[in-house]
Design a protein around this motif. Structure first.
Motif, mmCIF file in Angstrom:
data_model
loop_
_atom_site.group_PDB
_atom_site.id
_atom_site.type_symbol
_atom_site.label_atom_id
_atom_site.label_comp_id
_atom_site.label_asym_id
_atom_site.label_seq_id
_atom_site.Cartn_x
_atom_site.Cartn_y
_atom_site.Cartn_z
ATOM 1 N N GLY A 351 2.538 10.443 2.527
ATOM 2 C CA GLY A 351 3.647 10.146 1.995
ATOM 3 C C GLY A 351 3.273 10.634 0.607
ATOM 4 O O GLY A 351 2.468 10.406 0.392
ATOM 5 N N THR A 352 4.332 10.399 0.066
ATOM 6 C CA THR A 352 4.234 10.553 -1.563
ATOM 7 C C THR A 352 4.001 9.127 -2.345
ATOM 8 O O THR A 352 4.519 8.252 -2.390
ATOM 9 C CB THR A 352 5.784 11.185 -1.937
ATOM 10 O OG1 THR A 352 6.293 11.892 -1.695
ATOM 11 C CG2 THR A 352 5.749 11.716 -3.864
ATOM 12 N N ILE A 353 2.999 9.523 -3.614
ATOM 13 C CA ILE A 353 2.673 7.998 -3.805
ATOM 14 C C ILE A 353 3.241 8.336 -5.543
ATOM 15 O O ILE A 353 3.375 8.862 -6.149
ATOM 16 C CB ILE A 353 0.753 7.932 -4.395
ATOM 17 C CG1 ILE A 353 -0.163 8.467 -3.062
ATOM 18 C CG2 ILE A 353 0.699 7.396 -5.103
ATOM 19 C CD1 ILE A 353 -1.297 9.000 -3.044
ATOM 20 N N ALA A 354 4.204 7.257 -5.695
ATOM 21 C CA ALA A 354 5.433 7.343 -6.132
ATOM 22 C C ALA A 354 4.749 6.739 -7.661
ATOM 23 O O ALA A 354 4.943 6.762 -8.807
ATOM 24 C CB ALA A 354 6.430 5.396 -6.003
ATOM 25 N N TYR A 355 3.456 5.656 -7.532
ATOM 26 C CA TYR A 355 2.759 4.725 -8.836
ATOM 27 C C TYR A 355 1.576 4.808 -8.124
ATOM 28 O O TYR A 355 0.968 4.368 -7.612
ATOM 29 C CB TYR A 355 3.391 3.523 -9.210
ATOM 30 C CG TYR A 355 2.899 3.559 -10.649
ATOM 31 C CD1 TYR A 355 3.557 3.186 -11.647
ATOM 32 C CD2 TYR A 355 1.928 2.505 -10.466
ATOM 33 C CE1 TYR A 355 2.620 2.798 -12.412
ATOM 34 C CE2 TYR A 355 1.471 1.620 -11.514
ATOM 35 C CZ TYR A 355 2.055 1.978 -12.647
ATOM 36 O OH TYR A 355 1.271 2.306 -14.141
ATOM 37 N N TYR A 356 0.642 4.477 -8.809
ATOM 38 C CA TYR A 356 -0.933 5.088 -8.891
ATOM 39 C C TYR A 356 -1.608 4.513 -9.725
ATOM 40 O O TYR A 356 -1.178 4.880 -10.967
ATOM 41 C CB TYR A 356 -1.386 6.404 -8.388
ATOM 42 C CG TYR A 356 -2.743 6.482 -7.803
ATOM 43 C CD1 TYR A 356 -3.152 5.982 -6.871
ATOM 44 C CD2 TYR A 356 -3.747 7.455 -8.143
ATOM 45 C CE1 TYR A 356 -4.627 5.880 -6.292
ATOM 46 C CE2 TYR A 356 -5.273 7.417 -8.174
ATOM 47 C CZ TYR A 356 -5.333 7.016 -6.863
ATOM 48 O OH TYR A 356 -6.502 6.740 -6.499
ATOM 49 N N HIS A 357 -2.327 3.619 -10.040
ATOM 50 C CA HIS A 357 -3.587 3.129 -11.072
ATOM 51 C C HIS A 357 -4.581 2.766 -10.098
ATOM 52 O O HIS A 357 -4.311 1.723 -9.798
ATOM 53 C CB HIS A 357 -2.748 2.151 -11.675
ATOM 54 C CG HIS A 357 -2.949 1.352 -12.729
ATOM 55 N ND1 HIS A 357 -3.501 1.333 -14.054
ATOM 56 C CD2 HIS A 357 -4.370 0.025 -12.573
ATOM 57 C CE1 HIS A 357 -4.358 0.911 -15.541
ATOM 58 N NE2 HIS A 357 -4.731 0.171 -14.258
ATOM 59 N N THR A 358 -5.609 2.770 -11.280
ATOM 60 C CA THR A 358 -6.909 2.482 -10.193
ATOM 61 C C THR A 358 -7.945 1.856 -11.119
ATOM 62 O O THR A 358 -7.728 1.685 -12.585
ATOM 63 C CB THR A 358 -7.943 4.330 -10.107
ATOM 64 O OG1 THR A 358 -7.792 4.481 -11.028
ATOM 65 C CG2 THR A 358 -7.755 4.953 -9.331
ATOM 66 N N PRO A 359 -8.584 0.995 -10.737
ATOM 67 C CA PRO A 359 -9.068 0.082 -11.391
ATOM 68 C C PRO A 359 -10.149 0.545 -12.362
ATOM 69 O O PRO A 359 -10.646 1.946 -11.944
ATOM 70 C CB PRO A 359 -9.825 -1.399 -10.573
ATOM 71 C CG PRO A 359 -9.271 0.024 -9.077
ATOM 72 C CD PRO A 359 -8.668 0.873 -9.019
ATOM 73 N N GLY A 360 -10.885 -0.230 -13.708
ATOM 74 C CA GLY A 360 -11.841 0.174 -14.418
ATOM 75 C C GLY A 360 -12.732 -0.839 -14.447
ATOM 76 O O GLY A 360 -12.697 -1.960 -13.886
ATOM 77 N N ASP A 411 1.430 2.439 -4.859
ATOM 78 C CA ASP A 411 3.382 2.446 -4.501
ATOM 79 C C ASP A 411 3.587 3.810 -3.857
ATOM 80 O O ASP A 411 4.035 5.180 -3.982
ATOM 81 C CB ASP A 411 4.057 2.603 -5.135
ATOM 82 C CG ASP A 411 3.795 0.821 -5.631
ATOM 83 O OD1 ASP A 411 2.820 0.066 -5.672
ATOM 84 O OD2 ASP A 411 4.174 0.210 -7.414
ATOM 85 N N GLY A 412 4.597 3.671 -2.694
ATOM 86 C CA GLY A 412 4.802 4.685 -2.405
ATOM 87 C C GLY A 412 4.592 5.233 -0.431
ATOM 88 O O GLY A 412 5.579 5.547 -0.251
ATOM 89 N N ILE A 413 3.569 4.438 -0.310
ATOM 90 C CA ILE A 413 2.944 3.964 1.218
ATOM 91 C C ILE A 413 2.028 2.964 0.873
ATOM 92 O O ILE A 413 1.875 2.236 0.869
ATOM 93 C CB ILE A 413 1.879 5.433 1.092
ATOM 94 C CG1 ILE A 413 0.630 5.630 -0.048
ATOM 95 C CG2 ILE A 413 2.362 6.797 0.921
ATOM 96 C CD1 ILE A 413 -1.049 6.219 0.245
#
Ligand code: MV4
Length: 452
Positions: A351-360, A411-413
């Protein structure tokens, strides 16, 4: 060095290979199926070629289409990544016939290691310790019963063409052995078209420990330590780390040197992984993988060596740029495979990734090819990305992992992130006390919720 590398893969590993090629100043060609037209590897490559419809058989496994893509673009080498054609000896031969370099081992070595009986025979000849068992294939029930009686039960019937646990049957007594052989043979025939099986002593609670090696095909080979991949579900690795919490420095260097010496004798070329079961202080060879593996970053993090760059350099004919004493191990690394699956049911969740934030931050690496707004297609594996952390000690790595997992937002999946947030807080995991059955036992007891 090559002028142009075609990457016969997709997802995070395609990006990983692109990055190595760019650093080496080599141009890149991405190939993609129609399901992958919006994929990151297509956007980042210098050129791209559509090679077919979504079905892998007709695209990422389509050898004529890949040859045509090389012809059109003038690529002089192909990196196969993992999966797909990466361990197809015939593909390596066909490329050689077309004067295209296969970035990987010699076809002969791929073929030997693809047959688990041949692989074991070769390992034994090269001085690698193996699981006690039959010399080769079992050719009669009588012979199998005799051998099992000598070894003692339980025993394991394995398919020569096997892998991923298919065609594997345990027999706990002589009464169970004929049925175990028959069902293993039937399963192997159906799955691989080859019903050859062999017999091994069944190890009840081993760890899965694998040694990373690198050879130059000219008799040079080194080891890069081991990875502990015991945390698996249905033969899919979930969490990998290096060094193994179960080994000390002397054990690491001893098994590593046995593997490196064997690879020098073979004149092995490229990256390879020698897989062992480890129980009661002893190593038992089970298989060798002749490709770059998903979990290679944990080794890169503790050695500082770029394994994909090294694969490309040795394929281009360079001898190894380092000797064993140049390899320094520093600290501890852990990788979590973040899949597009529900964290408890493991139901795939494309499905579609509605929000994506990766750690650093310090000691954190994310290898992924997804982005916000990207739709994960249902056609391929469910890997969203790999979170890899490094620390000076295992505890420091765990501390960073806990923190990084809490920063990671997809988010989203559904993803397996919540599972890792649980695992990293469990004493057995914190103490490195797990075997190959730990995770399935944990999951079938209901995980943390079940324990409460
Ligand atoms: C074994 C074993 C116990 N004893 N061999 C599973 C997949 C295949 N690559 C090898 N496997 C095993 N071979 C002997 N003689 C247990 C397994 C096994 C396993 C190995 C590694 C990681 C996870 C595993 C899960 C179940 C069984």
């Amino acid at each position: 060095m090559f002028d142009k590398i075609l990457i016969a893969n997709r997802g995070e590993i395609a990006l990983r290979i692109l990055r190595a090629a760019k650093e080496l100043g080599v141009a890149t060609v991405a190939v993609y199926s129609t399901a992958d037209k919006d994929a990151m590897h297509v956007k980042l490559a210098d050129e791209s070629v559509c090679i077919g419809p979504p079905t892998a058989r007709d695209s990422y496994l389509n050898i004529p289409a890949l040859l045509a893509a090389c012809e059109i673009t003038g690529a002089d080498a192909i990196h196969p990544g993992y999966g797909f054609l990466s361990e197809n000896a015939r593909f390596a031969e066909i490329l050689a016939e077309h004067n295209i370099v296969f970035i990987g081992p010699k076809a002969e070595h791929i073929r030997i290691m693809g047959d688990k009986i041949e692989a074991k025979r070769t390992a034994r000849r090269l001085g690698i310790p193996c699981v006690p068992g039959s010399e080769g294939a079992i050719d009669s029930e009588k012979q199998a019963l005799k051998l099992a009686n000598e070894m003692g039960y339980p025993v394991l019937v394995k398919a020569a063409a096997g892998g991923g646990g298919r065609g594997m049957k345990v027999a706990r007594s002589k009464d169970e052995l004929p049925h175990a052989i028959a069902t293993a043979k039937a399963e192997a025939k159906a799955a691989f078209g080859d019903d050859a099986v062999y017999l091994e002593k069944y190890l009840e609670k081993p760890r899965h420990i694998e040694v990373q090696i690198l050879g130059d095909g000219q008799g040079g080979a080194i080891h890069l330590g081991e990875r502990d991949c015991s945390l698996q579900r249905r033969h899919q690795k979930v969490w990998e780390e290096s060094p193994s919490p179960a080994l000390n420095e002397a054990q690491r260097m001893e098994i590593g040197e046995i593997c490196a010496k064997a690879m020098r004798e073979l004149e092995y070329s490229g990256a390879g992984t020698i897989e062992f079961l480890y129980e009661d202080g002893k190593f038992y060879f089970i298989e060798m993988n002749t490709r770059i593996q998903v979990e290679h970053p944990v080794t890169e993090m503790i050695t500082g060596i770029d394994l994909v760059c090294e694969q490309i350099k040795v394929a281009a004919g360079s001898p190894l740029s380092m000797t064993q004493k140049d390899v320094k191990f520093f600290g501890h690394a852990i990788e979590c495979r973040v899949n597009a699956e529900h964290h408890a049911t493991f139901r795939p969740s494309p499905g579609t990734i509605a929000y994506y934030h990766t750690p650093g931050g310090v000691g954190v690496r994310v290898d992924s090819a997804v982005y916000q707004g990207y739709a994960i297609p249902p056609n391929y594996d469910s890997l969203v990305g790999k979170l890899i952390v490094h620390g000076r000690t295992r505890n420091e790595a765990l501390m960073r992992l806990r923190r990084a997992l809490d920063e990671f937002i997809v988010d989203g999946i559904d993803t397996t992130l919540p599972l890792f947030r649980q695992l990293v807080r469990i004493p057995d995991i914190q103490n490195g006390l797990y075997d190959i059955h730990w995770l399935e036992r944990f999951l079938s007891s209901g995980g943390l919720d079940g324990a409460a």
